[in-house]
Design a protein around this motif. Structure first.
Motif, PDB file in Angstrom:
ATOM      1  N   GLN A  93       0.831  -1.197   0.000  1.00 14.40           N
ATOM      2  CA  GLN A  93       0.000   0.000   0.000  1.00 14.40           C
ATOM      3  C   GLN A  93       0.870   1.254   0.000  1.00 14.40           C
ATOM      4  OE1 GLN A  93      -2.019  -1.218   3.524  1.00 14.40           O
ATOM      5  NE2 GLN A  93      -3.683  -2.202   2.402  1.00 14.40           N
ATOM      6  N   MET A  94       1.940   1.235   0.807  1.00 19.73           N
ATOM      7  CA  MET A  94       2.882   2.347   0.828  1.00 19.73           C
ATOM      8  C   MET A  94       3.509   2.521  -0.555  1.00 19.73           C
ATOM      9  SD  MET A  94       6.515   2.684   2.808  1.00 19.73           S
ATOM     10  CE  MET A  94       7.273   1.611   1.579  1.00 19.73           C
ATOM     11  N   ALA A  95       3.919   1.409  -1.173  1.00 19.04           N
ATOM     12  CA  ALA A  95       4.533   1.467  -2.497  1.00 19.04           C
ATOM     13  C   ALA A  95       3.563   2.036  -3.538  1.00 19.04           C
ATOM     14  CB  ALA A  95       5.012   0.076  -2.915  1.00 19.04           C
ATOM     15  N   ALA A  96       2.311   1.654  -3.469  1.00 22.85           N
ATOM     16  CA  ALA A  96       1.316   2.178  -4.410  1.00 22.85           C
ATOM     17  C   ALA A  96       1.151   3.683  -4.234  1.00 22.85           C
ATOM     18  CB  ALA A  96      -0.030   1.472  -4.212  1.00 22.85           C
ATOM     19  N   SER A  97       1.191   4.146  -3.003  1.00 21.46           N
ATOM     20  CA  SER A  97       1.078   5.575  -2.727  1.00 21.46           C
ATOM     21  C   SER A  97       2.299   6.329  -3.243  1.00 21.46           C
ATOM     22  CB  SER A  97       0.893   5.805  -1.225  1.00 21.46           C
ATOM     23  OG  SER A  97       0.672   7.165  -0.930  1.00 21.46           O
ATOM     24  N   GLN A 113     -10.218   5.587  -3.065  1.00 18.95           N
ATOM     25  CA  GLN A 113      -8.911   6.185  -3.201  1.00 18.95           C
ATOM     26  C   GLN A 113      -8.311   6.313  -1.816  1.00 18.95           C
ATOM     27  OE1 GLN A 113      -9.617   9.818  -5.435  1.00 18.95           O
ATOM     28  NE2 GLN A 113      -8.760   8.806  -7.246  1.00 18.95           N
ATOM     29  N   CYS A 114      -6.995   6.122  -1.733  1.00 23.91           N
ATOM     30  CA  CYS A 114      -6.296   6.172  -0.448  1.00 23.91           C
ATOM     31  C   CYS A 114      -4.991   6.934  -0.600  1.00 23.91           C
ATOM     32  CB  CYS A 114      -5.970   4.754   0.036  1.00 23.91           C
ATOM     33  SG  CYS A 114      -7.397   3.729   0.387  1.00 23.91           S
ATOM     34  N   ILE A 115      -4.416   7.268   0.539  1.00 24.24           N
ATOM     35  CA  ILE A 115      -3.087   7.853   0.595  1.00 24.24           C
ATOM     36  C   ILE A 115      -2.399   7.301   1.832  1.00 24.24           C
ATOM     37  CG2 ILE A 115      -3.810   9.910   1.889  1.00 24.24           C
ATOM     38  CD1 ILE A 115      -1.753  11.484   0.133  1.00 24.24           C
ATOM     39  N   VAL A 116      -1.101   7.099   1.742  1.00 24.30           N
ATOM     40  CA  VAL A 116      -0.324   6.614   2.881  1.00 24.30           C
ATOM     41  C   VAL A 116       0.612   7.727   3.324  1.00 24.30           C
ATOM     42  CG1 VAL A 116       1.406   4.941   3.650  1.00 24.30           C
ATOM     43  CG2 VAL A 116      -0.477   4.207   2.177  1.00 24.30           C
ATOM     44  N   LYS A 117       0.629   7.971   4.627  1.00 20.35           N
ATOM     45  CA  LYS A 117       1.470   9.024   5.198  1.00 20.35           C
ATOM     46  C   LYS A 117       2.293   8.463   6.351  1.00 20.35           C
ATOM     47  CE  LYS A 117      -1.927  12.607   4.202  1.00 20.35           C
ATOM     48  NZ  LYS A 117      -2.736  13.689   4.755  1.00 20.35           N
ATOM     49  N   ASP A 118       3.419   9.122   6.632  1.00 21.64           N
ATOM     50  CA  ASP A 118       4.251   8.856   7.816  1.00 21.64           C
ATOM     51  C   ASP A 118       4.931   7.493   7.820  1.00 21.64           C
ATOM     52  OD1 ASP A 118       3.599  11.377   8.876  1.00 21.64           O
ATOM     53  OD2 ASP A 118       1.763  10.576   9.752  1.00 21.64           O
ATOM     54  N   ALA A 119       5.414   7.051   6.679  1.00 23.31           N
ATOM     55  CA  ALA A 119       6.200   5.814   6.643  1.00 23.31           C
ATOM     56  C   ALA A 119       7.579   6.083   7.232  1.00 23.31           C
ATOM     57  CB  ALA A 119       6.329   5.311   5.211  1.00 23.31           C
ATOM     58  N   SER A 120       8.200   5.053   7.762  1.00 27.55           N
ATOM     59  CA  SER A 120       9.536   5.203   8.338  1.00 27.55           C
ATOM     60  C   SER A 120      10.568   5.399   7.226  1.00 27.55           C
ATOM     61  CB  SER A 120       9.898   3.971   9.162  1.00 27.55           C
ATOM     62  OG  SER A 120      10.066   2.849   8.316  1.00 27.55           O
ATOM     63  N   GLN A 121      11.704   5.973   7.590  1.00 22.67           N
ATOM     64  CA  GLN A 121      12.788   6.160   6.624  1.00 22.67           C
ATOM     65  C   GLN A 121      13.295   4.806   6.138  1.00 22.67           C
ATOM     66  OE1 GLN A 121      13.832   9.277   5.478  1.00 22.67           O
ATOM     67  NE2 GLN A 121      14.813   8.010   3.909  1.00 22.67           N
ATOM     68  N   GLU A 122      13.331   3.817   7.038  1.00 21.23           N
ATOM     69  CA  GLU A 122      13.775   2.469   6.654  1.00 21.23           C
ATOM     70  C   GLU A 122      12.874   1.883   5.568  1.00 21.23           C
ATOM     71  OE1 GLU A 122      14.711  -1.911   8.635  1.00 21.23           O
ATOM     72  OE2 GLU A 122      13.452  -0.495   9.736  1.00 21.23           O
ATOM     73  N   ALA A 123      11.552   2.032   5.728  1.00 24.23           N
ATOM     74  CA  ALA A 123      10.611   1.509   4.736  1.00 24.23           C
ATOM     75  C   ALA A 123      10.776   2.241   3.406  1.00 24.23           C
ATOM     76  CB  ALA A 123       9.181   1.638   5.245  1.00 24.23           C
ATOM     77  N   TYR A 124      10.937   3.559   3.459  1.00 30.62           N
ATOM     78  CA  TYR A 124      11.118   4.334   2.232  1.00 30.62           C
ATOM     79  C   TYR A 124      12.409   3.935   1.525  1.00 30.62           C
ATOM     80  CZ  TYR A 124      11.820   8.171  -0.993  1.00 30.62           C
ATOM     81  OH  TYR A 124      12.047   8.895  -2.130  1.00 30.62           O
ATOM     82  N   ASP A 125      13.507   3.806   2.280  1.00 35.32           N
ATOM     83  CA  ASP A 125      14.788   3.418   1.683  1.00 35.32           C
ATOM     84  C   ASP A 125      14.705   2.044   1.031  1.00 35.32           C
ATOM     85  OD1 ASP A 125      15.855   5.830   2.546  1.00 35.32           O
ATOM     86  OD2 ASP A 125      16.904   4.951   4.266  1.00 35.32           O
ATOM     87  N   LEU A 126      14.021   1.116   1.691  1.00 34.56           N
ATOM     88  CA  LEU A 126      13.866  -0.221   1.127  1.00 34.56           C
ATOM     89  C   LEU A 126      12.992  -0.182  -0.132  1.00 34.56           C
ATOM     90  CD1 LEU A 126      14.737  -3.115   1.443  1.00 34.56           C
ATOM     91  CD2 LEU A 126      12.801  -3.483   2.952  1.00 34.56           C
TER      92      LEU A 126
END
Length: 136
Positions: A93-97, A113-126
């Motif tokens: 879901q984060m990746a789709a956002s 429709q959805c939006i994902v907010k406030d993911a960790s830096q580790e998740a974003y980097d991965l």
């Protein structure tokens, strides 16, 4: 690996340190955990289930003694602002956002429709690392 990536977790494995675990939807529409190997090949584990929720529950039980934790992939909000608290987002879901210009994507499971907010830096980097591997 061509199976759809649903979520990611880590656990501490003696002799290897922190290892990523990938929850994937398999062709038979089940869900199985795969362990990252040092060679870039994912090794299937014995943990599988018919739903992603059950696969997550079984993983918590299986690896609870090895500091098992799922990546913090943010909070999913339905639009227009149907909920103000949000729910824990899974990696896909984060990746789709992140894959859209404004972060808004259509979630087939919810039909909104959805939006994902406030993911960790580790998740974003991965996410960035896996996206670059996929693009090659």
């Amino acid at each position: 690996m061509t199976d759809k990536l649903i979520h990611i977790a880590t656990h501490f494995k003696t002799g290897k340190g922190w290892v990523y675990l990938f929850l994937r939807q398999t062709p038979d529409h089940g869900y199985r955990w795969f362990e990252e190997s040092g060679t870039g090949v994912e090794v299937p584990t014995d943990i599988s289930a018919e739903t992603s929720e059950e696969a997550l529950r079984l993983a918590h039980r299986q690896w609870k003694g090895s500091d098992f934790r799922t990546l913090r992939c943010g909070y999913r909000f339905t639009l227009p602002e149907r909920d103000e608290i949000g729910s824990n987002a899974l990696f896909h879901q984060m990746a789709a956002s992140y894959a859209t210009m404004n972060g808004v994507y259509f979630d087939d499971e919810l039909g909104h429709q959805c939006i994902v907010k406030d993911a960790s830096q580790e998740a974003y980097d991965l996410y960035k690392r896996l996206s670059s591997l996929h693009d090659k």
